[in-house]
Design a protein around this motif. Sequence first.
Motif, PDB file in Angstrom:
ATOM      1  N   UNK A 188       0.837  -1.191   0.000  1.00 20.91           N
ATOM      2  CA  UNK A 188       0.000   0.000   0.000  1.00 20.91           C
ATOM      3  C   UNK A 188       0.879   1.251   0.000  1.00 20.91           C
ATOM      4  N   UNK A 189       0.255   2.385  -0.261  1.00 17.72           N
ATOM      5  CA  UNK A 189       0.994   3.647  -0.283  1.00 17.72           C
ATOM      6  C   UNK A 189       1.657   3.966   1.056  1.00 17.72           C
ATOM      7  N   UNK A 190       0.972   3.770   2.205  1.00 15.22           N
ATOM      8  CA  UNK A 190       1.664   4.024   3.480  1.00 15.22           C
ATOM      9  C   UNK A 190       2.878   3.113   3.678  1.00 15.22           C
ATOM     10  N   UNK A 191       2.764   1.847   3.260  1.00 12.35           N
ATOM     11  CA  UNK A 191       3.900   0.931   3.391  1.00 12.35           C
ATOM     12  C   UNK A 191       5.038   1.367   2.469  1.00 12.35           C
ATOM     13  N   UNK A 192       4.700   1.763   1.240  1.00 14.04           N
ATOM     14  CA  UNK A 192       5.718   2.223   0.284  1.00 14.04           C
ATOM     15  C   UNK A 192       6.455   3.444   0.836  1.00 14.04           C
ATOM     16  N   UNK A 193       5.722   4.365   1.440  1.00 10.83           N
ATOM     17  CA  UNK A 193       6.347   5.548   2.022  1.00 10.83           C
ATOM     18  C   UNK A 193       7.278   5.179   3.169  1.00 10.83           C
ATOM     19  N   UNK A 194       6.813   4.286   4.036  1.00 14.88           N
ATOM     20  CA  UNK A 194       7.623   3.881   5.181  1.00 14.88           C
ATOM     21  C   UNK A 194       8.890   3.150   4.749  1.00 14.88           C
ATOM     22  N   UNK A 195       8.780   2.241   3.805  1.00 15.91           N
ATOM     23  CA  UNK A 195       9.961   1.481   3.387  1.00 15.91           C
ATOM     24  C   UNK A 195      10.959   2.365   2.632  1.00 15.91           C
ATOM     25  N   UNK A 196      10.460   3.411   1.977  1.00 17.23           N
ATOM     26  CA  UNK A 196      11.373   4.321   1.286  1.00 17.23           C
ATOM     27  C   UNK A 196      12.196   5.138   2.280  1.00 17.23           C
ATOM     28  N   UNK A 197      11.666   5.300   3.487  1.00 17.47           N
ATOM     29  CA  UNK A 197      12.403   6.005   4.540  1.00 17.47           C
ATOM     30  C   UNK A 197      13.290   5.040   5.314  1.00 17.47           C
ATOM     31  N   UNK A 198      12.721   3.915   5.734  1.00 22.92           N
ATOM     32  CA  UNK A 198      13.428   2.964   6.596  1.00 22.92           C
ATOM     33  C   UNK A 198      14.495   2.153   5.864  1.00 22.92           C
ATOM     34  N   UNK A 199      14.298   1.908   4.573  1.00 23.30           N
ATOM     35  CA  UNK A 199      15.254   1.097   3.802  1.00 23.30           C
ATOM     36  C   UNK A 199      15.569   1.802   2.483  1.00 23.30           C
ATOM     37  N   UNK A 200      15.901   3.076   2.582  1.00 15.91           N
ATOM     38  CA  UNK A 200      16.165   3.894   1.394  1.00 15.91           C
ATOM     39  C   UNK A 200      17.229   3.251   0.508  1.00 15.91           C
ATOM     40  N   UNK A 201      16.902   3.118  -0.779  1.00 16.89           N
ATOM     41  CA  UNK A 201      17.850   2.578  -1.747  1.00 16.89           C
ATOM     42  C   UNK A 201      17.877   1.067  -1.842  1.00 16.89           C
ATOM     43  N   UNK A 202      17.243   0.369  -0.917  1.00 15.86           N
ATOM     44  CA  UNK A 202      17.254  -1.096  -0.922  1.00 15.86           C
ATOM     45  C   UNK A 202      16.119  -1.643  -1.788  1.00 15.86           C
ATOM     46  N   UNK A 203      14.963  -1.016  -1.702  1.00 22.47           N
ATOM     47  CA  UNK A 203      13.783  -1.472  -2.440  1.00 22.47           C
ATOM     48  C   UNK A 203      13.262  -0.350  -3.326  1.00 22.47           C
ATOM     49  N   UNK A 204      12.496  -0.733  -4.320  1.00 22.57           N
ATOM     50  CA  UNK A 204      11.795   0.254  -5.147  1.00 22.57           C
ATOM     51  C   UNK A 204      10.315  -0.107  -5.153  1.00 22.57           C
ATOM     52  N   UNK A 205       9.493   0.900  -5.214  1.00 27.63           N
ATOM     53  CA  UNK A 205       8.046   0.715  -5.255  1.00 27.63           C
ATOM     54  C   UNK A 205       7.525   1.385  -6.517  1.00 27.63           C
ATOM     55  N   UNK A 206       6.938   0.586  -7.401  1.00 28.62           N
ATOM     56  CA  UNK A 206       6.400   1.098  -8.656  1.00 28.62           C
ATOM     57  C   UNK A 206       4.881   1.063  -8.597  1.00 28.62           C
ATOM     58  N   UNK A 207       4.268   2.210  -8.869  1.00 27.69           N
ATOM     59  CA  UNK A 207       2.818   2.343  -8.805  1.00 27.69           C
ATOM     60  C   UNK A 207       2.166   1.427  -9.838  1.00 27.69           C
ATOM     61  N   UNK A 208       1.175   0.638  -9.394  1.00 23.67           N
ATOM     62  CA  UNK A 208       0.474  -0.282 -10.299  1.00 23.67           C
ATOM     63  C   UNK A 208      -1.010   0.036 -10.424  1.00 23.67           C
ATOM     64  N   UNK A 209      -1.478   1.070  -9.750  1.00 21.30           N
ATOM     65  CA  UNK A 209      -2.858   1.484  -9.937  1.00 21.30           C
ATOM     66  C   UNK A 209      -3.669   1.557  -8.665  1.00 21.30           C
TER      67      UNK A 209
END
Length: 86
Positions: A46-67
Motif C-alpha cells: 500500500x501507499x503508506x507501506x511504500x512511504x515507510x519502506x522508502x524512509x526505513x530502507x532507502x535505496x534497498x527497495x523500489x516501489x512502482x505504482x500499479x494502480x
Amino acid sequence: LRAAPHVGPIFEGYNPLTRKKEYFGTHVNKTARLEPCTPVGSVYVTEPFAALISIEAAGVYRCEYVGNHPLPKNFGRIRMYHLGEN
C-alpha cells in the motif's frame, strides 16, 4: 506465493470469547482484503507501506505504482505499488 504488506494504526485487545489477545481496527480489515488484489508471484504494498519502506530502507527497495485497485467485499479502492529490490 503472493504478499501484500500494509502499515497503519491498529488496536490490541482481549477477546473474552477466545480468551486471547487480538488485534482489530480498520487497517486490520483493509490488510485482509489486499492479498486477493496481488498477482501470484508478486509483492504489492500500500501507499503508506511504500512511504515507510522508502524512509526505513532507502535505496534497498523500489516501489512502482500499479494502480488504484478495488478491494473485495466493497471495501473501497486502494493505491497499490509493486515492491522490488534495487
